[in-house]
Design a protein around this motif. Structure first.
Motif, PDB file in Angstrom:
ATOM      1  N   ALA A  47      24.322  11.399 -29.237  1.00  0.00           N
ATOM      2  CA  ALA A  47      25.605  12.017 -29.584  1.00  0.00           C
ATOM      3  C   ALA A  47      26.733  10.997 -29.476  1.00  0.00           C
ATOM      4  O   ALA A  47      27.819  11.219 -29.996  1.00  0.00           O
ATOM      5  CB  ALA A  47      25.882  13.202 -28.675  1.00  0.00           C
ATOM      6  N   GLY A  48      26.461   9.875 -28.812  1.00  0.00           N
ATOM      7  CA  GLY A  48      27.450   8.813 -28.738  1.00  0.00           C
ATOM      8  C   GLY A  48      28.123   8.680 -27.384  1.00  0.00           C
ATOM      9  O   GLY A  48      29.102   7.954 -27.256  1.00  0.00           O
ATOM     10  N   LYS A  49      27.593   9.353 -26.366  1.00  0.00           N
ATOM     11  CA  LYS A  49      28.208   9.262 -25.035  1.00  0.00           C
ATOM     12  C   LYS A  49      28.115   7.854 -24.472  1.00  0.00           C
ATOM     13  O   LYS A  49      29.110   7.289 -24.018  1.00  0.00           O
ATOM     14  CB  LYS A  49      27.522  10.222 -24.050  1.00  0.00           C
ATOM     15  CG  LYS A  49      27.471  11.660 -24.480  1.00  0.00           C
ATOM     16  CD  LYS A  49      26.847  12.504 -23.398  1.00  0.00           C
ATOM     17  CE  LYS A  49      25.462  12.051 -22.993  1.00  0.00           C
ATOM     18  NZ  LYS A  49      24.395  12.397 -23.915  1.00  0.00           N
ATOM     19  N   SER A  50      26.902   7.317 -24.521  1.00  0.00           N
ATOM     20  CA  SER A  50      26.710   5.985 -23.950  1.00  0.00           C
ATOM     21  C   SER A  50      27.511   4.939 -24.701  1.00  0.00           C
ATOM     22  O   SER A  50      28.060   4.009 -24.106  1.00  0.00           O
ATOM     23  CB  SER A  50      25.236   5.602 -23.968  1.00  0.00           C
ATOM     24  OG  SER A  50      24.534   6.394 -23.049  1.00  0.00           O
ATOM     25  N   THR A  51      27.590   5.101 -26.009  1.00  0.00           N
ATOM     26  CA  THR A  51      28.360   4.161 -26.818  1.00  0.00           C
ATOM     27  C   THR A  51      29.828   4.214 -26.424  1.00  0.00           C
ATOM     28  O   THR A  51      30.468   3.174 -26.220  1.00  0.00           O
ATOM     29  CB  THR A  51      28.200   4.474 -28.310  1.00  0.00           C
ATOM     30  OG1 THR A  51      26.804   4.528 -28.617  1.00  0.00           O
ATOM     31  CG2 THR A  51      28.877   3.430 -29.166  1.00  0.00           C
ATOM     32  N   LEU A  52      30.336   5.438 -26.292  1.00  0.00           N
ATOM     33  CA  LEU A  52      31.730   5.596 -25.898  1.00  0.00           C
ATOM     34  C   LEU A  52      31.991   4.915 -24.549  1.00  0.00           C
ATOM     35  O   LEU A  52      32.952   4.163 -24.384  1.00  0.00           O
ATOM     36  CB  LEU A  52      32.057   7.092 -25.817  1.00  0.00           C
ATOM     37  CG  LEU A  52      33.504   7.531 -25.666  1.00  0.00           C
ATOM     38  CD1 LEU A  52      33.657   8.949 -26.178  1.00  0.00           C
ATOM     39  CD2 LEU A  52      33.967   7.475 -24.227  1.00  0.00           C
ATOM     40  N   CYS A  53      31.103   5.164 -23.605  1.00  0.00           N
ATOM     41  CA  CYS A  53      31.255   4.565 -22.278  1.00  0.00           C
ATOM     42  C   CYS A  53      31.187   3.042 -22.356  1.00  0.00           C
ATOM     43  O   CYS A  53      31.970   2.341 -21.712  1.00  0.00           O
ATOM     44  CB  CYS A  53      30.157   5.074 -21.341  1.00  0.00           C
ATOM     45  SG  CYS A  53      30.318   6.814 -20.949  1.00  0.00           S
ATOM     46  N   SER A  54      30.242   2.544 -23.153  1.00  0.00           N
ATOM     47  CA  SER A  54      30.082   1.100 -23.249  1.00  0.00           C
ATOM     48  C   SER A  54      31.291   0.447 -23.901  1.00  0.00           C
ATOM     49  O   SER A  54      31.615  -0.705 -23.612  1.00  0.00           O
ATOM     50  CB  SER A  54      28.824   0.757 -24.047  1.00  0.00           C
ATOM     51  OG  SER A  54      27.690   1.251 -23.366  1.00  0.00           O
ATOM     52  N   ILE A  55      31.954   1.168 -24.778  1.00  0.00           N
ATOM     53  CA  ILE A  55      33.185   0.634 -25.376  1.00  0.00           C
ATOM     54  C   ILE A  55      34.281   0.569 -24.322  1.00  0.00           C
ATOM     55  O   ILE A  55      34.970  -0.447 -24.179  1.00  0.00           O
ATOM     56  CB  ILE A  55      33.621   1.510 -26.576  1.00  0.00           C
ATOM     57  CG1 ILE A  55      32.682   1.265 -27.761  1.00  0.00           C
ATOM     58  CG2 ILE A  55      35.067   1.201 -26.975  1.00  0.00           C
ATOM     59  CD1 ILE A  55      32.897   2.210 -28.922  1.00  0.00           C
ATOM     60  N   LEU A  56      34.396   1.633 -23.532  1.00  0.00           N
ATOM     61  CA  LEU A  56      35.395   1.627 -22.459  1.00  0.00           C
ATOM     62  C   LEU A  56      35.119   0.518 -21.450  1.00  0.00           C
ATOM     63  O   LEU A  56      36.036  -0.088 -20.908  1.00  0.00           O
ATOM     64  CB  LEU A  56      35.380   2.973 -21.734  1.00  0.00           C
ATOM     65  CG  LEU A  56      36.239   4.079 -22.326  1.00  0.00           C
ATOM     66  CD1 LEU A  56      36.033   5.362 -21.554  1.00  0.00           C
ATOM     67  CD2 LEU A  56      37.708   3.668 -22.272  1.00  0.00           C
TER      68      LEU A  56
END
Lengths: 511, 317
Positions: A47-56
């Motif tokens: 869903a993109g949770k990890s991606t979002l976190c990794s961007i932050l």
């Protein structure tokens, strides 16, 4: 800046895009994190949770969109920049250097550590910090000596040691006992009370409900909802997350199992460092029965599975399938006699990341027809069989001919389960088969396991997820330090009772 | 073997071991960063020829050493670029470096109107101490009979050891070699740490090479260093990636190399052993030590950097 109003978000993402191999992992994602809140990120796998976190956390750079810290636009060239800005992340796979001590991991990359490392000061600081947050640790221990729960403590303290203002915890409870999770929630609340902001990634609705102030829900890389936790109904959250209604398999007390399929007697298996990891275990699995094995990771579950499927020869004891001894049989003999195995690490052990999906699906059956004719492999059979299984098991995102590692976690697991189930095994041994999966994929995998049971196979479900064991198993064994310290029918089991046994508390009740 | 022969052997072993210390410590530092550089032989040869060349034309030994180190570092920078930035296979890149360095060193020795080949060095490192102190029985020649680079090598090993285990940069270095993803998320720049230490390793290999052409064999010839580069790679494993142990291991191999000459001087029946057979001794020792040390469970205890030879992609999924 003191002039800013207090409702400026601690950090804000605006219209962030990030794609991998042309697949959008984050699509126009906007996200706000307030100061002093615990903010849950809910969403299925992929869903993109990890991606979002990794961007932050500065690990990935967004393709488009902006990051605003206290209202100011920032760009992170790497995790170092994010850390300096006060954003730290505890990854699902811990970022600790196993060969270094706890204190050395604290000092690693820390800007205030001088050229010369002062061990004693470091030890004292680490200990003090642990006491302050109720997370006691031994600073001189090497990481590999610690349990998973302890390593997580080190990860969190490492960020606090750097005075991170924003802490991102990516599925932190996946590796914890219920008691450990509770302690973690307390620490999270304490951090929020100090004015830090915590992002809490989870699949588990009850945890989200328990600890968070706000929830942001992601689906297919987009934000599909943001609510205050107290206003949210778990059922609504689940529906928003999945985009459809869910029915998880319900359980009833079952009887009428078939004959014993798997008989294990006094099994002893060595661990990696030559110490005994499985210390004389005996149990049986009957046809049409799911036996659950509960336990905190690292208590011999891995070695038990290895010993059963032939990956490691037991030092003593016996394993029999349908009355035939297979204790010292090779892995291939195990497969041929009717063992199927779903290992914990999908890409490490279950699948060959560089091979295609159709090749992976045939990885255990390719020695037989239709894959093989004499010594030749039949390419068409791989394609046709692959296409059929991809369809039948609803494996999404597959492009034939491309490596399987490009699939998301849930689809990898579906492919792995498909391969094992296709063997029509007598006994299916599964280790944490839904770990890290979203609700949809979890449901698919669980249904596969249940249908194997209904077909008449025995199932040994080794899992750290108590909810899963309680939902699926007919009987639950608890493993602690290589021994079975408890056994009960699932109807009599509760998370509390299992949790205490898993933590090494022996029950005093005599059977 | 009488006492003076023994002392002579040990002194010679120390001399032969010194370039191995430089190269081994250099490769240890490189590998601690997780980069396997099999170009040690090539870097040593380039160091040997460029150091000899600089001293030959300027008459300055210091300049020779500096030029050798720069040349070694420059060659290793090629390996750093291919293995860190381009992420190519490190074994292939390192072997290419050795082939290239060997050829280039030979070419440079023969190029020009007044080629180096066959010429003696204009200057050679002399023992650091002189006078009464070197005359003391046993201790004199053993401790005070060496040139400055012998003492430098020991200092380099000691310094490297302290650096690795007691400094912030050393900690970053070890972390990058063990677990680059963790190091990166702790704010360490993996690429920078790797570049720096690969080049430090290269400069030390260059210095080791110069020790051959400016001390041990101070007349330029095509292949002045034998297989020292390969031995150094073996010594890294033998010393289990610890600089202090590299000193012991290097002297041990110096002794093994010297042993063939010592045996010749002992007279019948020892001198009857073919010298070619004895020349194999260091290599047999290297292979035997590697087999014993890296077999089975011992390998895990050795402490090889876990990420050795593995390219690092940050955004890998």
């Amino acid at each position: 800046m003191s002039g800013e109003s207090s409702d400026t978000p601690a950090v804000e993402l605006v219209d962030v895009d990030k794609a991998f191999y042309g697949v959008k992992a984050n699509d126009q994602v906007s996200f706000q994190l307030a100061r002093g809140e615990v903010h849950a990120l809910l969403g299925e796998n992929g869903a993109g949770k990890s991606t979002l976190c990794s961007i932050l956390a500065g690990l990935y750079r967004p393709d488009a969109g902006g990051i605003f810290l206290e209202g100011r636009a920032v760009t992170f060239k790497g995790p170092k920049d994010a850390l300096q800005a006060g954003i730290g992340m505890v990854y699902q796979h811990f970022r600790l250097v196993p060969n270094l001590t706890v204190a050395e991991n604290f000092a690693l990359g820390h800007p205030d550590v001088g050229v010369r490392i002062k061990q004693k000061e470091l030890y004292r600081a680490a200990e003090e910090l642990g006491e302050r947050y109720g997370l006691p640790i031994d600073p001189s221990a090497r990481i590999w000596q610690l349990s998973v729960g302890e390593q997580q403590r080190v990860e969190i303290l490492k960020l606090l040691y750097r005075d991170a203002r924003i802490l991102i915890l990516d599925e932190p409870t996946a590796v914890l006992t219920p008691q450990e999770s509770k302690a973690l929630f307390k620490t999270m609340r304490q951090m929020a009370a100090e004015g830090r902001s915590v992002i809490f990634v989870s699949h588990k609705l009850n945890e989200v409900k328990q600890v968070s102030d706000r929830v942001t829900i992601l689906r297919d890389g987009r934000v599909v909802g943001e609510v205050a936790t107290r206003d949210a109904e778990p059922a609504d959250l689940a529906r928003t997350m999945v985009g459809r209604d869910l029915e998880l398999p319900s359980r009833d007390a079952r009887t009428g199992f078939g004959p014993t399929v798997l008989a294990v007697e006094g099994l002893r298996v060595q661990g990696d460092r030559g110490l005994e990891a499985v210390c004389g275990i005996s149990f049986e699995v009957r046809a049409g029965e799911i036996v659950g094995v509960a336990g905190v990771s690292g208590n011999g579950q891995r070695e038990l599975a290895y010993g059963l499927v032939g990956l490691r020869t037991p030092t003593s004891g016996s394993v029999a399938l349908d009355g035939v001894d297979v204790t010292r049989a090779s892995v291939l003999e195990h497969i041929e006699s009717g063992f199927a195995y779903i290992p914990q690490s999908r890409l490490g052990m279950g699948l060959a990341p560089g091979l295609t999906t159709e090749e992976n699906l045939a990885l255990k059956a390719f020695r037989r027809a239709p894959y093989t004719k004499g010594w030749r492999l039949i390419a068409a059979a791989f394609r046709d069989e692959g296409a059929r299984q991809i369809q039948q098991y609803d494996i999404r995102g597959v492009r034939l001919g491309l490596p399987i590692r490009l699939l998301s976690g849930g689809n990898l697991q579906k492919a792995l389960v498909a391969r094992e189930v296709e063997l029509e095994p007598r006994i299916l041994i599964a280790r944490s088969p839904t770990r890290g999966l979203d609700v949809g994929a979890t449901q698919a995998v669980r249904n596969q396991i249940l249908s194997e049971r209904d077909r008449g196979a025995g199932v040994l479900l080794i899992s750290e997820d108590l909810d899963e064991l309680l939902a699926l198993a007919d009987r639950i064994l608890v493993m602690y330090e290589g021994e079975i310290v408890g056994e009960m029918p699932a109807e009599e089991a509760t998370a509390e009772r299992l949790g205490l046994l898993m933590a090494g508390e022996r029950e005093e009740v005599s059977p | 073997m009488n006492e003076s022969q023994l002392i002579l052997t040990i002194v010679a072993a120390i001399g032969l071991g010194t370039p191995l210390i430089f190269a081994t410590v250099g490769e240890t530092i490189t590998e601690r960063a997780g980069i396997l550089n099999l170009g040690v032989q090539g870097m040593m040869l380039i160091g040997a020829v460029s150091g000899f060349w600089a001293t030959f034309h300027t008459g300055s030994l210091l300049l020779g050493v500096i030029v050798a180190m720069i040349a070694g570092a420059a060659l290793s920078a090629v390996h750093a670029f291919t293995s860190i930035t381009l992420r190519v296979n490190q074994i292939v890149s390192g072997l290419a470096l050795t082939l290239f360095g060997t050829g280039l060193a030979s070419f440079l020795g023969r190029a020009g109107s007044n080629p180096l080949v066959g010429n003696p060095s204009r200057k050679v490192f002399e023992p650091l101490f002189s006078g009464a102190i070197t005359e003391i029985a046993v201790v004199g020649p053993l401790l005070f009979g060496h040139d400055i680079l012998v003492y430098t090598a020991i200092a380099v090993a000691g310094g490297a050891s302290y650096y690795l285990f007691n400094t912030r940069m050393g900690l970053s270095l070890r972390a990058v070699g063990e677990d680059p993803a963790s190091a990166e998320s702790a704010g360490v720049s993996v690429a920078r740490v790797r570049y720096i230490h690969v080049m430090v390793g290269g400069s030390l290999a260059g210095l080791g090479g110069a020790y051959f052409s400016l001390v041990l064999v101070p007349t330029w010839q095509d292949d002045p260093i034998g297989a020292a580069g390969w031995i150094a790679i073996a010594l890294v494993i033998l010393s289990s990636w610890r600089p202090w142990r590299a000193v012991v291991a290097a002297y041990l191999f110096g002794a093994a190399e010297r042993f063939q000459f010592t045996l010749q001087t002992l007279g019948e029946p020892w001198s009857a052993v073919p010298s070619t057979l004895l020349a194999m001794l260091p290599f047999v020792l290297a292979i035997a030590a590697m087999i014993v040390l890296t077999s089975g469970k011992r390998a895990r205890l050795l402490g090889a950097p876990a990420a050795l030879g593995i390219p690092y992609f940050r955004e890998q999924r």
